[in-house]
Enzyme design. Structure first.
Site, short mmCIF file in Angstrom:
data_model
loop_
_atom_site.label_atom_id
_atom_site.label_comp_id
_atom_site.label_asym_id
_atom_site.label_seq_id
_atom_site.Cartn_x
_atom_site.Cartn_y
_atom_site.Cartn_z
CG ASP A 1 2.77 -5.85 41.49
OD1 ASP A 1 3.37 -6.12 40.37
OD2 ASP A 1 1.81 -6.22 41.94
CG PHE B 1 1.79 -12.97 39.46
CD1 PHE B 1 1.64 -13.03 40.74
CD2 PHE B 1 1.56 -14.21 38.65
CE1 PHE B 1 1.42 -14.42 41.31
CE2 PHE B 1 0.94 -15.57 39.18
CZ PHE B 1 1.01 -15.41 40.63
CG ASP C 1 0.05 -9.27 33.74
OD1 ASP C 1 0.66 -8.85 32.62
OD2 ASP C 1 0.17 -10.22 34.12
CB SER C 2 2.98 -4.45 35.60
OG SER C 2 3.20 -5.55 36.80
CG HIS D 1 -20.20 -25.34 30.44
ND1 HIS D 1 -21.38 -25.25 30.68
CD2 HIS D 1 -19.84 -25.67 31.85
CE1 HIS D 1 -21.85 -25.32 31.61
NE2 HIS D 1 -20.74 -25.83 32.66
CB CYS E 1 -25.64 -24.02 30.79
SG CYS E 1 -24.38 -23.16 30.11
CB CYS F 1 -25.09 -26.18 27.79
SG CYS F 1 -23.76 -26.96 28.83
CG ASP G 1 -6.88 -11.68 36.27
OD1 ASP G 1 -6.66 -11.11 37.28
OD2 ASP G 1 -5.93 -12.73 35.77
CD GLN H 1 1.49 -7.15 45.76
OE1 GLN H 1 1.09 -8.20 46.56
NE2 GLN H 1 1.33 -7.47 44.55
CB CYS I 1 -22.45 -22.19 27.45
SG CYS I 1 -22.20 -23.73 27.36
#
Lengths: 356, 356
Positions: free
Chosen positions: B125, B75, B71-72, B318, B287, B292, B249, B172, B289
């Protein structure tokens, strides 16, 4: 041993609460460890014997397929629990977790370890803190010797002819060479599978520890493994093997790791130190651990500075592998008859931390 | 993309400080993640651009060989930094770590991301917190649009014809559909590689979030990937793909894991709950994973109760795998034309936590 043999001398990583702190059992195995330790005191309180039995034993619970040695709970009762009272029957204490009241007898200690499915079990012993009066040490040692008999009886009753479960006696005696010697003789006479040496590395000077060891090991049967409890600094591993020790356990490598201290051939260093900020190579180029072969010191440094959990783990992997490699060197040099010179070589380079 | 293509729709685990919290990069890859996110704000402050450049870029620094989106910093400046002042030039702020003063301009945000070696970069932004006046949102949106031009110029200057580095614009517009639409049109007109949707999932009701998304996605070019920033609950992944989103994300899966919350097909559960004390099977039998398929719920429960670090990691593995499997189901159902029915099936079973 039903879960395979181990190469000795061996170092056993400590999985206090059925986990080697921060590590996956596969990482522990890949570090070269063949056997690990778990603490009866911790496991009896949490998750408790019932849960571990329902899980099919501590091996299945924590997914460790190699052998597991459990202590008897004695040491933790005297270091962690509160309101401890020792009588001939056993020790009563309150849990350090929730204050609940418990009684641990020699028989119960063995029942717990059988319930966990431990491969090597320890007798319950009466541990006296250091420093203490010599008379106290001898009194506790003699009680430990009486408790050993009760442990053996319970062990034989539960074993009922089954093979693969071993019970070790524990020699005590504080910092008095005569008492140590007497204790070693008493354990040597007993029908135990191995002989542990307890009550050392409890704050006494290193020199005194080695003296006590020298008073103990010559009295022990040469055919049974000798296990020095709670010792595991790199320099001590070499020095104590030289005095006849076959097995070690210690929280040191993983505890140091969580405090950013990592072993190198020159001694331990703090990976938080600013000198690693731009060290874009592995911390120890001679190390074949999964941390050193994958990550740079600068990255591990960053993880510790940024308080990222992965750092604890990468440092733990390295420290366990460092000790496993010491044991590999020790075993090779013993096989090749070069132990003494290899030890000199190691000690000439490795600078131990703190007072000797 | 120079580091290979990714399958979309995709969920990107968040590696804020150049590590997916508690996990080894190999574990992240084995969970099915193909691309991860790192935060420019965090990395610029610690370890800093210099260290990462000396390491050979963020991929080599953290040993992640797949693509990385950064990201920039926008945020985080508005959520973590202090004494933030925004002018047309950029944003000045004080670090939340050491109070040091910084200026982040659109050009600097791009320079940092190029310096990190990011594969997909975000424009700087101007983020306005929710709730705020509609006028504020539009003003910040128009500024973000002007900043996008400066980011593109700097990006093209640094790229100098090189392929493989992509810059995304960010739409935005707060919680105003008209401003969202206008913003989407402005980003759609720009020469960006992809279009991100920012400023959502910031505390507004879910219904409002989906409305804002509906106002945005139809305005975006159908040939460019759409990336919804900061969204990642299982139910949102399905619902937002239905509205045309390609990339997500979110810290949710790893943050929840560290708080003992684990995803199941029926909704998330607390592994600390007493009902798992004796649950000697995997938490989720469906699952695949590494947690599990290896450990029981009872063991993970024990690790959390005993405050063992391994628990954080097993739960994180998991949860990441759970989201990766959602994305796999989403991609398969899109390919097979069964998306709508598969979404209904999932949502009929999965009970989201908290208010909708």
């Amino acid at each position: 041993m039903s879960r395979g043999s181990i190469d000795t001398p061996a170092f056993m990583p400590v999985g206090t609460q059925a986990t080697i702190k921060t590590l996956h059992p596969d990482e522990v195995a890949r570090s070269g460890a063949q056997i690990i330790l778990a603490n009866t005191y911790h496991l009896m309180l949490r998750p408790g014997l019932e849960v571990i039995q329902a899980a099919g034993g501590v091996h299945r619970f924590m997914r460790w397929s190699g052998p597991i040695l459990t202590d008897s709970g004695g040491f933790q009762i005297f270091s962690l629990a509160t309101q401890v009272k020792v009588r001939e029957e056993g020790a009563t204490f309150r849990s350090h977790i929730d204050g609940s009241r418990h009684l641990l007898t020699p028989e119960r200690a063995i029942q717990l370890q059988h319930g966990f499915g431990s491969d090597i079990m320890m007798q319950l012993d009466h541990v006296v803190g250091y420093p203490a009066e010599p008379g106290q040490f001898r009194k506790a040692m003699l009680r430990s010797s009486r408790w050993l008999k009760r442990c053996l009886d319970e062990h034989n009753r539960l074993n009922a002819g089954e093979q693969g479960y071993a019970l070790f006696g524990i020699t005590q005696g504080g910092m008095d060479a005569e008492t140590r010697k007497e204790s070693a003789q008493l354990v040597a006479e007993a029908d135990v599978a191995g002989c542990a040496i307890g009550g050392l590395s409890v704050g006494e000077p290193k020199k005194l520890m080695l003296e006590m060891l020298e008073a103990t090991t010559p009295e022990l049967p040469p055919t049974k493994p000798r296990y020095l409890m709670g010792v595991g600094s790199p320099e001590d591993l070499w020095k104590c093997v030289a005095l006849g020790v076959d097995m070690f356990d210690c929280v040191l490598p993983t505890r140091l790791a969580r405090n950013a201290a990592m072993f190198t051939p020159e001694g331990r260093v703090s990976i938080r130190s600013a000198r690693y900020r731009n060290h874009h190579q592995s911390l120890d180029p001679t190390c074949d651990c999964e941390t050193c072969t994958t990550f740079t010191a600068a990255y591990v440094h960053h993880l510790f500075r940024a308080e990222e959990v992965l750092g604890l783990r990468l440092a733990s992997v390295h420290n366990l592998r460092f000790l496993a490699r010491q044991m590999e060197s020790i075993r090779t040099s013993l096989a090749e008859g070069t132990f003494a010179s290899q030890m000199r070589l190691f000690l000439a380079t490795y600078k131990p931390a703190g007072p000797r």
